[in-house]
Design a protein around this motif. Sequence first.
Motif, PDB file in Angstrom:
ATOM      1  N   THR A  57      -2.887  24.786  36.243  1.00  0.00           N
ATOM      2  CA  THR A  57      -3.907  25.822  36.076  1.00  0.00           C
ATOM      3  C   THR A  57      -3.707  26.518  34.748  1.00  0.00           C
ATOM      4  OG1 THR A  57      -3.948  26.169  38.469  1.00  0.00           O
ATOM      5  CG2 THR A  57      -4.948  27.870  37.089  1.00  0.00           C
ATOM      6  N   THR A  58      -4.806  26.722  34.057  1.00  0.00           N
ATOM      7  CA  THR A  58      -4.773  27.423  32.776  1.00  0.00           C
ATOM      8  C   THR A  58      -5.847  28.505  32.757  1.00  0.00           C
ATOM      9  OG1 THR A  58      -6.266  25.781  31.802  1.00  0.00           O
ATOM     10  CG2 THR A  58      -3.900  25.420  31.501  1.00  0.00           C
ATOM     11  N   THR A  69      -6.324  25.149  23.455  1.00  0.00           N
ATOM     12  CA  THR A  69      -5.821  24.475  24.643  1.00  0.00           C
ATOM     13  C   THR A  69      -4.327  24.731  24.782  1.00  0.00           C
ATOM     14  OG1 THR A  69      -7.472  22.703  24.423  1.00  0.00           O
ATOM     15  CG2 THR A  69      -5.591  22.288  25.866  1.00  0.00           C
ATOM     16  N   ILE A  70      -3.927  25.254  25.938  1.00  0.00           N
ATOM     17  CA  ILE A  70      -2.509  25.468  26.214  1.00  0.00           C
ATOM     18  C   ILE A  70      -1.995  24.324  27.072  1.00  0.00           C
ATOM     19  CG2 ILE A  70      -2.973  26.892  28.259  1.00  0.00           C
ATOM     20  CD1 ILE A  70      -0.496  28.568  27.493  1.00  0.00           C
ATOM     21  N   SER A  71      -0.774  23.898  26.794  1.00  0.00           N
ATOM     22  CA  SER A  71      -0.156  22.827  27.582  1.00  0.00           C
ATOM     23  C   SER A  71       1.346  23.055  27.602  1.00  0.00           C
ATOM     24  CB  SER A  71      -0.492  21.458  27.005  1.00  0.00           C
ATOM     25  OG  SER A  71       0.007  21.340  25.680  1.00  0.00           O
ATOM     26  N   ARG A  72       2.031  22.320  28.463  1.00  0.00           N
ATOM     27  CA  ARG A  72       3.483  22.481  28.541  1.00  0.00           C
ATOM     28  C   ARG A  72       4.132  21.147  28.874  1.00  0.00           C
ATOM     29  NH1 ARG A  72       4.590  26.890  32.896  1.00  0.00           N
ATOM     30  NH2 ARG A  72       6.785  26.367  32.451  1.00  0.00           N
ATOM     31  N   ASP A  73       5.369  21.018  28.436  1.00  0.00           N
ATOM     32  CA  ASP A  73       6.200  19.854  28.743  1.00  0.00           C
ATOM     33  C   ASP A  73       7.493  20.412  29.332  1.00  0.00           C
ATOM     34  OD1 ASP A  73       7.985  17.719  28.753  1.00  0.00           O
ATOM     35  OD2 ASP A  73       7.085  16.822  26.974  1.00  0.00           O
ATOM     36  N   ASN A  74       7.607  20.371  30.645  1.00  0.00           N
ATOM     37  CA  ASN A  74       8.765  20.974  31.303  1.00  0.00           C
ATOM     38  C   ASN A  74      10.043  20.171  31.061  1.00  0.00           C
ATOM     39  OD1 ASN A  74       7.376  23.177  32.292  1.00  0.00           O
ATOM     40  ND2 ASN A  74       6.936  22.237  34.261  1.00  0.00           N
ATOM     41  N   VAL A  75       9.915  18.912  30.699  1.00  0.00           N
ATOM     42  CA  VAL A  75      11.105  18.118  30.373  1.00  0.00           C
ATOM     43  C   VAL A  75      11.679  18.606  29.037  1.00  0.00           C
ATOM     44  CG1 VAL A  75      11.961  15.831  29.798  1.00  0.00           C
ATOM     45  CG2 VAL A  75      10.318  16.126  31.677  1.00  0.00           C
TER      46      VAL A  75
END
Length: 126
Positions: A57-58, A69-75
């Motif tokens: 969810t953003t 655009t927001i994004s994430r890389d939890n690794v």
Amino acid sequence: QVQLVESGGGLVQAGGSLRLSCAASGRTITRYTMSWFRQAPGKEREFVACITWSGGTTYYADSVKGRFTISRDNVKNTVYLQMNSLKPGDTAVYYCAAAPPMTPVEAKDPMKYDYWGQGTQVTVSS
């Protein structure tokens, strides 16, 4: 304790693009809501975008919806903000912030955040 370090800011012409990164260290941010705020000279810090811990969810400020655009890389323990169609009004210092899970309304309140980066300058020329 979480340390956040932003990068990717710079000078760009109107209509251009930049990609900001926020690298977290000291503790995993997997369960944190991550957000971007910005602050222009003489103005209050304002919410830009946030993403839930799962990335599912953003939320965006109306002023950037459709352009950012927001994004994430939890690794990689990293959050990104892709900024397209930049305008001079987007000029500000951009900050990354982390907080426990919260509602969309709470996410817009900078007082709800536990950790902040030092900020990265974005300047958009006309």
